[in-house]
Design an enzyme around this catalytic site. Structure first.
Site, short mmCIF file in Angstrom:
data_model
loop_
_atom_site.label_atom_id
_atom_site.label_comp_id
_atom_site.label_asym_id
_atom_site.label_seq_id
_atom_site.Cartn_x
_atom_site.Cartn_y
_atom_site.Cartn_z
CD GLU A 10 15.61 -18.71 -9.94
OE1 GLU A 10 14.91 -19.08 -9.00
OE2 GLU A 10 15.42 -17.64 -10.56
CG PHE A 67 13.21 -11.02 -9.81
CD1 PHE A 67 13.71 -10.04 -10.64
CD2 PHE A 67 12.30 -10.67 -8.84
CE1 PHE A 67 13.30 -8.73 -10.51
CE2 PHE A 67 11.89 -9.36 -8.70
CZ PHE A 67 12.39 -8.39 -9.54
CG ASP A 112 21.70 1.23 -24.31
OD1 ASP A 112 21.79 1.50 -25.52
OD2 ASP A 112 21.09 1.95 -23.50
CG ASP A 138 21.09 5.08 -28.61
OD1 ASP A 138 22.02 4.52 -27.99
OD2 ASP A 138 19.97 4.59 -28.75
CG HIS A 186 -1.76 1.17 1.45
ND1 HIS A 186 -3.11 1.19 1.20
CD2 HIS A 186 -1.45 2.41 1.90
CE1 HIS A 186 -3.59 2.39 1.49
NE2 HIS A 186 -2.60 3.15 1.92
CD GLU A 187 1.80 3.36 3.69
OE1 GLU A 187 1.88 4.45 3.10
OE2 GLU A 187 0.82 3.06 4.40
CG ASN A 239 11.19 -14.69 -7.71
OD1 ASN A 239 11.71 -15.10 -8.75
ND2 ASN A 239 11.90 -14.19 -6.73
CG HIS A 261 -5.84 6.41 0.91
ND1 HIS A 261 -5.71 7.26 1.98
CD2 HIS A 261 -4.86 5.48 1.06
CE1 HIS A 261 -4.70 6.86 2.74
NE2 HIS A 261 -4.17 5.79 2.20
#
EC number: 3.4.24.-
Length: 418
Positions: free
Chosen positions: A226, A221, A294, A280, A146-147, A219, A156
């Site tokens: 992994e 990630f 990149d 770039d 929530h925060e 999860n 809210h």
């Protein structure tokens, strides 16, 4: 570009801090407290996945000797102190996007937590505090989500907001029947914030070596040990990855990445990212990796009709910086305005050393505070600055900006372009 930004996966690199009361509350056992903190972050990551946001724990700090701020029952005072500590101490030690304090103190009133609205990626405001208000860790995780939702632009929920459950994550009060779901209002608020602020730090995917929590297969990630992670076996749609083991399937070279196509590396020389602008470069696959590294033009290459020099893939020029601060008609002030940077006062300086503001040398005045002329009819002052005591760096001339022919700003000095 806006749509590409909205569609991109977002990553919040989180540092979670537990105060001294938490250390005492869990029997002075670092192992017990760490496990609780890991469990909380795993739930938060699960909650935010529906928003295309992945939460990675890149730092965990337990104040086991004494608190590094004065943690008190007034939540707004504690949040202010924690945010200042994050900016002046934690950020200098550990690169991250957001910090949350988990405290064992009881906040005044019904408050279970507090955070700055739309603070993500901002040095002073990307922070929140949460009371460890329940033995059940997933209820504390919902409070922290929530925060963090506030940090990510969500307000809210009003009575008209819906998420398909009795209570949504951004409900204004704690519910006995909480859910992991964000409401339609939260989604709209978050999207509006992304469009308005376009925070950049959450686009950077953490390295697997940055994640400090134990690897959890499922999860999303890819963590140490992994090869891939496509979620749980029930939700995984990736034919390259074995969801049960988080290993590549037999014959697969890769599971994701701009240089991965149908589980195989794309051929060497295949363009994986077009050049965005003159600073770039088009990025090419190597044929040996799924990553699209990149690359950009060398620093110091002239850009924007010789008005600037390339710096880390961008072309920072003062006029663009004035427009960003004061609107589309803004222009750079006359040279005389920049003489204020010789004063070394609270806003006119070139750099800070141990929080002391150092006045510019005469040759460096274009590398301190930026002076702009907003060009609006009401403006009489030809030397306008942006200064906020909460974010003193905003409104300074950006690193790499051209300050004279053949020279650019570096650490508050006007130095030769190499």
């Amino acid at each position: 570009e806006q749509q590409r930004y909205l569609n991109a996966k977002k990553y919040v690199k989180l540092v979670l801090v537990a105060d001294y009361i938490m250390y005492l509350k869990y029997g002075r056992s670092l192992t017990t407290l760490r496990t609780r903190m890991y469990d909380i972050v795993n739930i938060i990551n699960l909650i935010f996945q529906r928003m295309n946001i992945h939460v990675a724990l890149v730092g965990l700090e337990i104040w086991s000797n004494r608190d590094k701020i004065i943690v008190q029952s007034s939540a707004d005072v504690t949040l202010d102190l924690f945010a200042k500590w994050r900016e002046t101490d934690l950020l200098k030690r550990k690169s991250h996007d957001n910090a949350q304090l988990l405290t064992g103190i009881n906040f005044n009133g019904p408050t279970a937590g507090l955070a700055y609205l739309s603070g993500i990626c901002k040095p002073m405001y990307s922070a929140g505090i949460v009371q460890d208000h329940n033995k059940v860790h997933h209820l504390v995780a919902i409070a922290m989500a929530h925060e963090m939702g506030h940090n990510l632009g969500m307000d809210h929920d009003k009575d008209t907001c819906t998420c398909g459950a009795r209570s949504c994550v951004m409900a204004g009060t704690l519910s006995c029947e909480p859910s992991y779901l964000f409401s339609d209002c939260s989604r709209r608020g978050h999207r509006a914030f992304l469009i308005k602020d376009m925070p950049q730090c959450i686009l950077e995917k953490p390295l697997r070596t940055d994640v400090v929590s134990p690897p959890v297969c499922g999860n999303y990630f890819v963590e140490v040990g992994e090869e891939c992670d496509c979620g749980s076996p029930a939700t995984c749609r990736d034919t390259c990855c074995d969801a049960a083991t988080c290993k590549l399937r037999q014959g697969a070279q890769c599971a994701e990445g701009l240089c991965c196509d149908q589980c195989r590396f794309k051929g060497a020389g295949t363009e994986c990212r077009a050049a965005k602008d003159e600073c770039d470069m088009a990025d090419l696959c190597t044929g040996r990796s799924a990553e699209c590294t990149d690359r950009f033009q060398r620093n110091g290459q002239p850009c924007q009709n010789n008005n600037g020099y390339c710096y880390n893939g961008t072309c920072p020029i003062m006029r663009d910086q004035c427009i960003a601060l004061f609107g589309p008609n803004a222009a750079v002030s006359q040279d005389a305005c920049f003489q204020f940077n010789l004063q070394g006062n609270h806003y006119g300086y070139c750099r800070k050393e141990q929080n002391t503001k150092i006045a510019c040398e005469p040759q460096d005045v274009k590398c301190g505070r930026l002076y702009c002329f907003p060009s609006s009819p009401a403006t009489k002052n030809p030397c306008n600055i942006h200064y906020s005591p909460n974010d003193e760096d905003k409104g300074m001339v950006l690193p790499g900006t051209k300050c004279a022919d053949g020279k650019a700003c570096s650490n508050g000095r006007c130095v030769d372009v190499t």
